[in-house]
Design an enzyme around this catalytic site. Structure first.
Site, mmCIF file in Angstrom:
data_model
loop_
_atom_site.group_PDB
_atom_site.id
_atom_site.type_symbol
_atom_site.label_atom_id
_atom_site.label_comp_id
_atom_site.label_asym_id
_atom_site.label_seq_id
_atom_site.Cartn_x
_atom_site.Cartn_y
_atom_site.Cartn_z
ATOM 1 N N GLY A 15 0.738 -1.261 0.000
ATOM 2 C CA GLY A 15 0.000 0.000 0.000
ATOM 3 C C GLY A 15 0.771 1.318 0.000
ATOM 4 O O GLY A 15 0.175 2.354 0.243
ATOM 5 N N SER A 21 1.590 8.287 1.932
ATOM 6 C CA SER A 21 0.979 7.020 2.357
ATOM 7 C C SER A 21 1.509 6.585 3.709
ATOM 8 O O SER A 21 2.715 6.677 3.978
ATOM 9 C CB SER A 21 1.311 5.901 1.362
ATOM 10 O OG SER A 21 0.783 6.157 0.101
ATOM 11 N N ILE A 22 0.603 6.028 4.513
ATOM 12 C CA ILE A 22 1.018 5.512 5.822
ATOM 13 C C ILE A 22 2.020 4.365 5.604
ATOM 14 O O ILE A 22 3.008 4.243 6.331
ATOM 15 C CB ILE A 22 -0.218 5.066 6.635
ATOM 16 C CG1 ILE A 22 -1.133 6.279 6.895
ATOM 17 C CG2 ILE A 22 0.207 4.419 7.956
ATOM 18 C CD1 ILE A 22 -2.496 5.947 7.479
ATOM 19 N N ILE A 95 -4.350 -0.967 2.815
ATOM 20 C CA ILE A 95 -5.102 -0.934 1.549
ATOM 21 C C ILE A 95 -6.538 -0.504 1.826
ATOM 22 O O ILE A 95 -7.189 -1.059 2.707
ATOM 23 C CB ILE A 95 -5.135 -2.355 0.921
ATOM 24 C CG1 ILE A 95 -3.720 -2.854 0.603
ATOM 25 C CG2 ILE A 95 -6.011 -2.372 -0.328
ATOM 26 C CD1 ILE A 95 -3.679 -4.328 0.180
ATOM 27 N N TYR A 150 -10.237 2.393 10.692
ATOM 28 C CA TYR A 150 -10.712 3.698 11.174
ATOM 29 C C TYR A 150 -11.934 3.518 12.069
ATOM 30 O O TYR A 150 -12.712 2.583 11.896
ATOM 31 C CB TYR A 150 -11.041 4.609 9.977
ATOM 32 C CG TYR A 150 -11.483 5.981 10.419
ATOM 33 C CD1 TYR A 150 -10.665 6.756 11.234
ATOM 34 C CD2 TYR A 150 -12.732 6.470 10.059
ATOM 35 C CE1 TYR A 150 -11.080 7.993 11.678
ATOM 36 C CE2 TYR A 150 -13.151 7.711 10.491
ATOM 37 C CZ TYR A 150 -12.319 8.469 11.309
ATOM 38 O OH TYR A 150 -12.733 9.682 11.744
ATOM 39 N N TYR A 160 -18.144 8.773 5.741
ATOM 40 C CA TYR A 160 -17.200 7.669 5.536
ATOM 41 C C TYR A 160 -17.840 6.570 4.680
ATOM 42 O O TYR A 160 -17.166 5.692 4.181
ATOM 43 C CB TYR A 160 -16.715 7.128 6.887
ATOM 44 C CG TYR A 160 -15.342 6.494 6.830
ATOM 45 C CD1 TYR A 160 -14.217 7.244 6.501
ATOM 46 C CD2 TYR A 160 -15.173 5.147 7.104
ATOM 47 C CE1 TYR A 160 -12.967 6.663 6.449
ATOM 48 C CE2 TYR A 160 -13.924 4.556 7.058
ATOM 49 C CZ TYR A 160 -12.821 5.316 6.729
ATOM 50 O OH TYR A 160 -11.590 4.737 6.682
ATOM 51 N N LYS A 167 -14.553 -1.447 7.094
ATOM 52 C CA LYS A 167 -13.623 -1.466 8.229
ATOM 53 C C LYS A 167 -14.132 -2.391 9.344
ATOM 54 O O LYS A 167 -13.340 -3.062 10.006
ATOM 55 C CB LYS A 167 -13.393 -0.047 8.767
ATOM 56 C CG LYS A 167 -12.585 0.858 7.830
ATOM 57 C CD LYS A 167 -11.261 0.246 7.432
ATOM 58 C CE LYS A 167 -10.337 1.238 6.740
ATOM 59 N NZ LYS A 167 -9.147 0.576 6.157
#
Ligand code: NAI
Length: 272
Positions: A15, A21-22, A95, A150, A160, A167
């Site tokens: 990802g 990007s994290i 991702i 999240y 969201y 999630k």
């Protein structure tokens, strides 16, 4: 600052799209801590992204894989073990994608083909990644698998959209698969529930600017940054957290346990 927390450990990082990007920040920090890894992303994302730069910087190889394709994942796991010279100690699943969000389709008016695609990419891919690793017996004992999530999985954040449901599904997979991975292979599986973070995926959410400022004002420590998330992930990949598993871990400056803060209250007070 390096503490060599991941010296000798080998992994796969999904990802990293660009430097926001994290996963990109995580790759940098894992590298600093002595970990070695293969970088992977969807073939289409690689054409847009700058992943080569990250690979060069961290001495990593790149193997493209669509995380919804079992064939791609099998190839990724097999090649990664060849490149890294053995089994894998850590995996980051970073991702997420919703076509309904991207195209501005409201939660109450979903296009279910898009919903299904988003669920496959954002949640079921985590199951597919773990099942592929599990079947190939590719993880070392005391290995660690982390996915990013999240808080809309627990509480309502209207914009969201279907990502909230994705999630919730992702977090459940972490627990359900984590049981079998723990029992059979001594591998731990956790999700990190991260503050809103300005990345390509994050900024795609409608009203993201309001979202991130509100969270910042609500959290006693302020929003966790991508680098904070990377650091937390490093601890979860390290031997310092060997028996932490099946958890959804908040990295959010305290947001998830707040009712209201002074900073938010002050915007609603009619001072005399
Ligand atoms: P990002 O846009 O940089 O990363 C998302 C990645 O998913 C991209 O690299 C993209 O190419 C990849 N991807 C999409 N479809 C794929 C597929 N079929 N196969 C393989 N990879 C695919 O955004 P960010 O924010 O770094 O996202 C990483 C994770 O963090 C996601 O799970 C996201 O939901 C989560 N997260 C993000 C927050 C935010 O506010 N940015 C907050 C909490 C969690």
């Amino acid at each position: 600052m390096s503490h060599n927390l991941l010296k000798g450990k080998k992994g796969i990082i999904f990802g990293a799209l660009d430097s926001n990007s994290i996963a990109w920040k995580t790759a940098e920090r894992v590298h600093e801590e002595g970990g070695q890894f293969v970088l992977t992303n969807a073939p289409v994302a690689m054409r847009m992204g700058q992943i080569n730069e990250l690979a060069e910087k961290t001495g990593s190889q790149i193997i493209p894989a669509d995380a919804t394709s079992i064939e791609d994942l099998q190839n990724l796991v097999e090649k990664s073990m060849e490149i890294l010279g053995g089994k894998i100690d850590f995996v980051l699943h970073s991702i997420g994608m919703s076509i309904n969000v991207r195209k501005g389709k409201h939660y109450t008016d979903q296009n279910y083909d898009w919903t299904q695609k988003g669920t496959d990419v954002s949640a079921m891919s985590f199951h597919k990644v773990m099942q592929t690793l599990y079947k190939a017996d590719a993880m070392n004992e005391w290995g660690s698998i982390v996915a990013l999530t999240y808080m809309a999985a627990q509480r309502v954040f209207p914009d969201y959209n279907d990502m909230a449901d994705n999630k919730a599904y992702l977090e459940s997979i972490a627990r359900s698969f984590g049981y079998f991975f723990g029992r059979d292979k001594k591998v731990r599986v956790n999700t990190i529930s991260q503050s809103p973070t300005p990345t390509t995926a994050g900024s795609g959410v409608k009203g993201f600017d309001g979202f991130i400022s509100y969270a910042e004002k609500m959290s006693p420590l302020g929003n966790a940054t991508a680098l904070d998330c990377a650091n937390y992930t490093v601890t979860l990949f390290s031997d310092l957290t060997k028996r932490v598993t099946l958890q959804n871990l908040y990295n959010d400056g305290g947001f998830s346990n707040m009712g209201v803060s002074d900073a938010v209250m002050s915007t609603f007070m009619n001072e005399e």
